[in-house]
Design a protein around this motif. Sequence first.
Motif, PDB file in Angstrom:
ATOM      1  N   SER A  94     -10.017  -2.954  -3.982  1.00  0.00           N
ATOM      2  CA  SER A  94      -9.400  -2.302  -2.830  1.00  0.00           C
ATOM      3  C   SER A  94     -10.456  -1.503  -2.089  1.00  0.00           C
ATOM      4  CB  SER A  94      -8.273  -1.365  -3.289  1.00  0.00           C
ATOM      5  OG  SER A  94      -7.983  -0.381  -2.338  1.00  0.00           O
ATOM      6  N   PHE A 109       0.835  -1.201   0.000  1.00  0.00           N
ATOM      7  CA  PHE A 109       0.000   0.000   0.000  1.00  0.00           C
ATOM      8  C   PHE A 109       0.871   1.253   0.000  1.00  0.00           C
ATOM      9  CE2 PHE A 109      -2.255   3.318   2.510  1.00  0.00           C
ATOM     10  CZ  PHE A 109      -3.285   3.585   1.616  1.00  0.00           C
ATOM     11  N   ASP A 163      -2.762  -3.224  -4.423  1.00  0.00           N
ATOM     12  CA  ASP A 163      -3.887  -3.165  -3.490  1.00  0.00           C
ATOM     13  C   ASP A 163      -5.053  -4.012  -3.974  1.00  0.00           C
ATOM     14  OD1 ASP A 163      -2.338  -1.417  -2.048  1.00  0.00           O
ATOM     15  OD2 ASP A 163      -3.434   0.381  -2.666  1.00  0.00           O
ATOM     16  N   SER A 200     -13.252  -4.877   1.931  1.00  0.00           N
ATOM     17  CA  SER A 200     -12.853  -4.911   0.526  1.00  0.00           C
ATOM     18  C   SER A 200     -13.932  -5.545  -0.341  1.00  0.00           C
ATOM     19  CB  SER A 200     -11.555  -5.701   0.368  1.00  0.00           C
ATOM     20  OG  SER A 200     -10.500  -5.059   1.044  1.00  0.00           O
TER      21      SER A 200
END
Length: 381
Positions: A207, A35, A177, A202
């Motif tokens: 993401s 990330f 991600d 999620s």
Amino acid sequence: MEAGADPPPGAGPPLCLADVERAAAAVLPREVWDFIAGGSGSETTLDANRAALDRLFLLPRVLRDVSRVSTRARLLGGPAALPLAVAPIAYHRLVHPEGELATARAAKAAGVPFTVSTLSSVPVEEIAAVGGTVWFQLYWLREPDRALELVRRAEDAGCSAIVLTVDVPWMGRRLRDVRNRFGLPGHVRSANIDTGAAAHESPAGGSAVAAHTRQAFSSALTWSSVAALRARTGLPLALKGVLTPQDALRAAEAGVDAVVVSNHGGRQLDGAIPSADALPEVVRALDGRCEVLLDSGIRSGVDVVRALALGASGVLVGRPVLWGLAAAGEPGAARVLELLAEEIEDALGLAGCDGVTAAARLRTVRGDAPAGRAPVAGPAV
């Protein structure tokens, strides 16, 4: 080793930012590291940011008195011990329990501005209470009144500038991600705007953080929004995410005090020009109408001096500060800024500059410029 833990015995202090990066990578969960470290798409622009700086060479001057070298600068109307500010980065508590409080204290001790993200994991009021110079980074929200309310909160908290990010109508497609289905852990939240569960849960094949920002951010941010913000605040205003001279000139006409030449650290449009390559044309077009800062890819004091030589008044430094926080908490973040201070002073002196202003007169050349092409250069002394 857990995030924020002490380094193993005998490891010694980091001697460059690459050492800090390795230490952070060793302690962070893979999805958190991705990330922070990742870019959008195939990460072409992420990699190009470094390549652009690495191929930029300084022409040092000699026989200059550098017995006393000053690193002091003025950024967005205020004094700074170094020609840099800590860039806005979301969710510092992803890497350390104290989050932005620790990084803000490190910035205060170093004498440099700290930029609070709209998506900080500590409220702006608590961060500003640390003291020092604090700027507030604003994402334009779907409800403009909520965005302007954040500006009011920042003003009331004592922030000394507003930095409007203009290159995020939505979050770029960051494949790391997406593959990790990255969402915020339960102990981390956006402390300035209510996210509910959106940033934590999620969606299938996606993401959560990207889904949340698509819900929260406005894709209708325009020059009229900038005008509304300019009319709302008397604080210095910078636009972050400018890459073209046309947009830079429009920003100056809109009354902003600075533009930040930035491609969001390679996290938005993949294939966008490296920030360092965009900087010279922006500086030439503005011709002093407003301040110019550089963001994206800064990893050393030499990089800072490169930016000064190209006409920037300073830089924003993001990921390295977060690496320091992850590796060793507040002392780790402080070590990053200490290293940069040492490297900036070293680079200035070895280039024949007794201060930041002198660095603006250095000439530069591109290492890969073909024969016959004029080098990118600042004015000769």
